[in-house]
Design a protein around this motif. Structure first.
Motif, short mmCIF file in Angstrom:
data_model
loop_
_atom_site.label_atom_id
_atom_site.label_comp_id
_atom_site.label_asym_id
_atom_site.label_seq_id
_atom_site.Cartn_x
_atom_site.Cartn_y
_atom_site.Cartn_z
N LEU A 1 -45.62 -37.74 22.88
CA LEU A 1 -45.22 -37.36 24.24
C LEU A 1 -44.10 -36.33 24.25
O LEU A 1 -43.85 -35.69 25.28
CB LEU A 1 -44.81 -38.61 25.05
CG LEU A 1 -45.94 -39.61 25.32
CD1 LEU A 1 -45.40 -40.85 26.04
CD2 LEU A 1 -47.04 -38.96 26.17
N LEU A 2 -43.45 -36.13 23.10
CA LEU A 2 -42.36 -35.13 23.05
C LEU A 2 -42.81 -33.82 22.42
O LEU A 2 -42.01 -32.89 22.29
CB LEU A 2 -41.16 -35.69 22.27
CG LEU A 2 -40.39 -36.83 22.91
CD1 LEU A 2 -39.11 -37.10 22.16
CD2 LEU A 2 -40.10 -36.54 24.38
N ASN B 1 -43.97 -31.05 23.22
CA ASN B 1 -44.23 -30.02 24.22
C ASN B 1 -43.01 -29.11 24.34
O ASN B 1 -41.99 -29.33 23.69
CB ASN B 1 -44.64 -30.64 25.57
CG ASN B 1 -43.52 -31.46 26.17
OD1 ASN B 1 -42.40 -30.97 26.32
ND2 ASN B 1 -43.82 -32.70 26.52
N ASP C 1 -40.85 -28.61 26.57
CA ASP C 1 -39.63 -29.06 27.25
C ASP C 1 -39.41 -30.56 27.03
O ASP C 1 -39.57 -31.37 27.96
CB ASP C 1 -39.78 -28.74 28.76
CG ASP C 1 -38.56 -29.19 29.56
OD1 ASP C 1 -37.49 -29.43 28.95
OD2 ASP C 1 -38.69 -29.31 30.80
N PRO C 2 -39.03 -30.94 25.79
CA PRO C 2 -38.85 -32.37 25.51
C PRO C 2 -37.78 -33.01 26.40
O PRO C 2 -37.94 -34.17 26.81
CB PRO C 2 -38.45 -32.42 24.03
CG PRO C 2 -38.18 -31.02 23.62
CD PRO C 2 -38.81 -30.10 24.60
N GLY D 1 -37.01 -32.24 29.55
CA GLY D 1 -37.62 -32.46 30.86
C GLY D 1 -38.58 -33.64 30.81
O GLY D 1 -38.62 -34.47 31.73
N LYS D 2 -39.35 -33.73 29.73
CA LYS D 2 -40.33 -34.81 29.58
C LYS D 2 -39.62 -36.17 29.49
O LYS D 2 -40.01 -37.14 30.14
CB LYS D 2 -41.18 -34.56 28.32
CG LYS D 2 -42.23 -35.60 28.06
CD LYS D 2 -43.34 -35.56 29.10
CE LYS D 2 -44.35 -36.65 28.86
NZ LYS D 2 -45.51 -36.58 29.72
N LEU E 1 -38.26 -37.16 32.88
CA LEU E 1 -39.34 -37.61 33.77
C LEU E 1 -39.78 -39.04 33.40
O LEU E 1 -39.94 -39.91 34.27
CB LEU E 1 -40.52 -36.64 33.67
CG LEU E 1 -41.73 -36.95 34.54
CD1 LEU E 1 -41.36 -36.76 36.00
CD2 LEU E 1 -42.91 -36.04 34.18
N LEU E 2 -39.98 -39.26 32.09
CA LEU E 2 -40.41 -40.59 31.64
C LEU E 2 -39.38 -41.65 32.02
O LEU E 2 -39.72 -42.73 32.50
CB LEU E 2 -40.65 -40.61 30.12
CG LEU E 2 -41.90 -39.89 29.61
CD1 LEU E 2 -41.90 -39.84 28.09
CD2 LEU E 2 -43.17 -40.59 30.12
#
Ligand SMILES: Nc1ncnc2c1ncn2[C@@H]1O[C@H](COP(=O)(O)OP(=O)(O)OP(=O)(O)O)[C@@H](O)[C@H]1O
Ligand SMILES: O=C(O)C1=C[C@@H](O)[C@@H](O)[C@H](O)C1
Ligand SMILES: [Mg+2]
Length: 178
Positions: free
Chosen positions: A124-125, A127, A129-130, A132-133, A136-137
């Protein structure tokens, strides 16, 4: 402590990178419990890495495996269970988590990012923009994590051993409340 817990399992929850696996192993050694990690059990059972499961089967399959593993683990006692960061999002999982004591390890996002900067094992990281991710999570998950029996807020300098000790010294007070 072992007498006080009467074999009840401890479930460690929290975002990826907060130290559930690291602190969980120390807790198990300290109180003579067995340590299990739902992520590790899934990887062994599937015969592939978490990244591969996410890419080849999709996150929904991973979440199903995670619930199946949790259901099996709950049949045992005297366990420290390190869970995956997203396990709290399936409401049915709470039926299992509440068989034991649930401990939320809470670490600021900035520290998690530093810890996992060189680590590419969390799909899930992976990407652009870790940060931002992760934000959000956490926003989506915070109200679920806060259903834990014990909330441990961790600072940047606290070692895994210190965190384990803090958990063990706080548990008697929550056992009294229950
Ligand atoms: N208190 C700590 N201080 C410094 N580094 C730590 C601490 N706790 C864990 N770490 C490091 O942070 C990284 C992530 O820890 P760990 O794998 O235990 O997290 P996790 O919560 O199990 O993550 P996941 O949900 O992805 O399985 C590891 O490199 C670990 O060594
Ligand atoms: O926070 C999450 O959703 C995840 C955390 C890890 O423990 C693994 O379960 C997987 O990388 C997903
Ligand atoms: Mg882990």
């Amino acid at each position: 402590m072992t007498n006080l817990l009467k074999g009840v399992n401890l479930y460690l929850i929290g975002m990826m990178g907060v130290g559930k696996t690291t602190v969980g192993k120390l807790l198990a050694q300290e109180i003579g419990y067995r340590f299990v990690d739902t992520d590790e059990i899934i990887v062994k059972a599937a015969g592939k890495s978490i990244n591969e499961i996410f890419t080849e089967n999709g996150e929904a399959d991973f979440r199903q495996l995670e619930s199946d593993v949790l259901a099996q683990v709950c049949a045992y006692t005297k366990l420290i269970v390190a869970t995956g960061g997203g396990i709290v999002m399936q409401q049915q999982n709470w039926g299992y988590l509440h068989h034991g004591l649930v401990v939320w390890l809470d670490v600021p996002i900035q520290i998690i990012l530093e810890r996992l900067a060189e680590d590419n094992t969390r799909p899930l990281l992976q990407n652009a923009d870790p940060q931002g991710k992760l934000s959000l999570l956490l926003e989506q998950r915070q109200h679920k994590y806060s259903q834990a029996d014990l909330h441990i807020t961790i600072t940047a300098t606290e070692t895994p051993a210190e965190i384990a000790t803090r958990i063990l010294t706080t548990i008697p007070s929550i056992l009294k409340k229950q």
